[in-house]
Scaffold this motif. Sequence first.
Motif, PDB file in Angstrom:
ATOM      1  N   LEU A  27       0.837  -1.196   0.000  1.00 19.59           N
ATOM      2  CA  LEU A  27       0.000   0.000   0.000  1.00 19.59           C
ATOM      3  C   LEU A  27       0.876   1.250   0.000  1.00 19.59           C
ATOM      4  O   LEU A  27       0.614   2.207  -0.745  1.00 19.59           O
ATOM      5  N   ALA A  28       1.910   1.250   0.831  1.00 18.32           N
ATOM      6  CA  ALA A  28       2.812   2.402   0.880  1.00 18.32           C
ATOM      7  C   ALA A  28       3.492   2.610  -0.470  1.00 18.32           C
ATOM      8  O   ALA A  28       3.645   3.751  -0.929  1.00 18.32           O
ATOM      9  N   ARG A  29       3.886   1.533  -1.117  1.00 11.78           N
ATOM     10  CA  ARG A  29       4.550   1.671  -2.419  1.00 11.78           C
ATOM     11  C   ARG A  29       3.593   2.228  -3.469  1.00 11.78           C
ATOM     12  O   ARG A  29       3.983   3.059  -4.294  1.00 11.78           O
ATOM     13  N   ARG A  30       2.350   1.777  -3.448  1.00  6.99           N
ATOM     14  CA  ARG A  30       1.375   2.321  -4.399  1.00  6.99           C
ATOM     15  C   ARG A  30       1.197   3.818  -4.187  1.00  6.99           C
ATOM     16  O   ARG A  30       1.128   4.589  -5.149  1.00  6.99           O
ATOM     17  N   ARG A  31       1.121   4.222  -2.943  1.00  5.45           N
ATOM     18  CA  ARG A  31       0.948   5.648  -2.660  1.00  5.45           C
ATOM     19  C   ARG A  31       2.191   6.441  -3.061  1.00  5.45           C
ATOM     20  O   ARG A  31       2.087   7.551  -3.586  1.00  5.45           O
TER      21      ARG A  31
END
Length: 209
Positions: A27-31
């Motif tokens: 999720l952090a990487r997508r953001r």
Amino acid sequence: MAGTSTPLQRSLAGSAARPGALDAFLLARRRFQAGERIDMQALAAELGVNRATVYRWVGSRELLLCEVVWSLTERTLRREPPAADGSGSRLAAVLSRFVTDTLAHRGMRRFLEEEGECALRLLTLSSGGFQPRLVGLVRELAAAETAAGRLASPIPLDDLAYTLVRVIESYVYLRTITGEEPDGTRAARVLQALLPGPADPGRSRPGRT
């Protein structure tokens, strides 16, 4: 990284039983890739857990950022090398493309523009855990190119890898260091000078030691 590993690091290594840490990382990487700031409270809310749980999974926001940036860095550097244009070795082309891609990346642009000092501290100091991995990967690539006869450098591999990473850092973080606008073409010229093409027949390749 030295010391006790976090649940995120164990998940990335494939040894964690629960998927929560990896979910937080993805999720952090997508953001990050979308150019958004990684906010721990927002991650926790979207994952349906409290913020303390996210911190337990990933260690800290800084460690999470390092893992996110490293995953993108490694993927970029291991991509198929660009076609040779006769202006240097294949490794010079790979590293030049990496600088250009980093400067153009939406998430890295936001990170450097809004959190430049944080990025410089996390990604260029050995204590952050990112830089040693980058030096190691560049050394691996240089060793492979040398063994294949596509790179001839008189500089020992350890010194060469460290120097190349410092050149990359100097141009990626140019705005934070000097206030100048980053320019990938300037980095490419330096990298091409440091990484000549194949040696003439009979020329030794001391960089292999």
